[in-house]
Scaffold this active site. Sequence first.
Site, PDB file in Angstrom:
ATOM      1  N   PHE A 187      50.881 -23.145  16.099  1.00 32.33           N
ATOM      2  CA  PHE A 187      51.330 -22.153  15.667  1.00 32.33           C
ATOM      3  C   PHE A 187      50.119 -21.497  14.680  1.00 32.33           C
ATOM      4  O   PHE A 187      49.165 -21.344  15.195  1.00 32.33           O
ATOM      5  CB  PHE A 187      52.779 -22.497  14.868  1.00 32.33           C
ATOM      6  CG  PHE A 187      53.725 -22.483  15.733  1.00 32.33           C
ATOM      7  CD1 PHE A 187      54.204 -21.195  16.313  1.00 32.33           C
ATOM      8  CD2 PHE A 187      54.358 -23.912  16.025  1.00 32.33           C
ATOM      9  CE1 PHE A 187      55.555 -21.503  17.252  1.00 32.33           C
ATOM     10  CE2 PHE A 187      55.429 -23.999  16.637  1.00 32.33           C
ATOM     11  CZ  PHE A 187      56.048 -22.595  17.377  1.00 32.33           C
ATOM     12  N   SER A 188      50.409 -21.359  13.274  1.00 30.06           N
ATOM     13  CA  SER A 188      49.376 -20.722  12.545  1.00 30.06           C
ATOM     14  C   SER A 188      48.190 -21.418  12.300  1.00 30.06           C
ATOM     15  O   SER A 188      47.333 -20.916  11.576  1.00 30.06           O
ATOM     16  CB  SER A 188      50.064 -20.147  11.158  1.00 30.06           C
ATOM     17  OG  SER A 188      50.825 -18.845  11.738  1.00 30.06           O
ATOM     18  N   SER A 189      48.033 -22.542  12.521  1.00 32.67           N
ATOM     19  CA  SER A 189      46.873 -23.487  12.530  1.00 32.67           C
ATOM     20  C   SER A 189      45.666 -22.951  13.641  1.00 32.67           C
ATOM     21  O   SER A 189      44.728 -23.374  13.354  1.00 32.67           O
ATOM     22  CB  SER A 189      47.106 -25.109  12.917  1.00 32.67           C
ATOM     23  OG  SER A 189      47.823 -25.665  11.877  1.00 32.67           O
TER      24      SER A 189
END
Length: 406
Positions: free
Chosen positions: A61-63
């Site tokens: 995801f946002s990593s």
Amino acid sequence: MSDTPFDALHASLRAEVDNEFLPNVSMALLRGREVVDRFCYGAADREAGIPLREDHLFRMFSSTKLITACAVLLLVEQGKLGLDDPVDRFLPDLADRQVLRPGAKDLADVEPARTPITTRHLLTHTSGLSYGVFDPGSPMYEAYNRAAVLRRDRDLAGMMTALAPLPLCFHPGTQWEYSVSMDVLGRLVEVISGERFGAFLARHIFEPLGMVDTDFWVPPSKRDRLTVLYEGADERDPDKPGLPRVDDKPYPGAYLNPAKLESGGGGLISTLDDSIRFLRSLIPGPGRPTLLRPETIAQMFSNQLAPGLHVRFDLAPPNRGWKFGLGSAVRDAAARGEPPEIPGEASWGGLAGTLWWIHPQRGIAAVLLTQRFFGHAHPYAARFKRNAYRALLHGGVTDGAMVGQR
């Protein structure tokens, strides 16, 4: 008495899993570029009783966002793009922006943008774009969801077409709002490089660093390594035990076929080893060169926001100690319960609980992977950070004490 400085940290992480707050955890700590501790615990599939291994695949995801930022900064280093260049030169869908007036109740209440959107605005989430997630009931929330900006069955060019008629939330550079800006940057990379975003990442980042498992999808040969996604029993009470399985999130069949929308904001799959290789590439030191020049990395991990701005979410308390660099948060103050040494740290995380941080001044870094949907807001992250800082800064490592070190 603890046998190693990491015992308390490991015990805490075991408790997160044993108490059914997290399904699993795969973690590494670094001093400089050296991995000084690794820990892998829990189940990749709780129902099938499959133990977690270090080669299991996680939804990042946002990593993903830090990798996207590095792709953009590679183009900056090559002289193909400037941080303060207006991006509408390459992305005409972002030209001649309109901006919602303060207090606007509908999308017609707009005024012309005072300045164009720049690369720096996109990297710092100060462009005026939104996500259509964190502000329910607002005109922009409704507009982004009606337009289905991040609809998975269209590519990044199609995403830009969906964004084109939508106004900005504020004048570029004047506020901070989490947004689709990293996905826009993925399209910017495509236009400048002439390659699909995923192909650019593979050629310029994944292959040079040996990140053999990081991609926007999981091929059939690796499918048995994809961890199951879970969620909390009650997201209003994050410490309520229980982890229901959620096979249909973020949508049914996610990651099982090549992605049409290669999301620079949240679309990658990766492993612990690949995450370590990537973090190491952003830590100057002996050995192979860093992915970016040291001076670029220093700029990347320093505050880029105008005075008075900080990370903020509509449904969360103010985060005045959280500033923002070029693609990640930068800390200038510790909050209650956080390690006092935290100022200077760069960090971010993902929707399923993955997180990373690098502290350039302290010379330490960490990555933790797990798969609890909406786990990014779970208190485990604060507990992990306290114990990790304590182990790295206030303990010593003796020969042979590193758990699972390779």
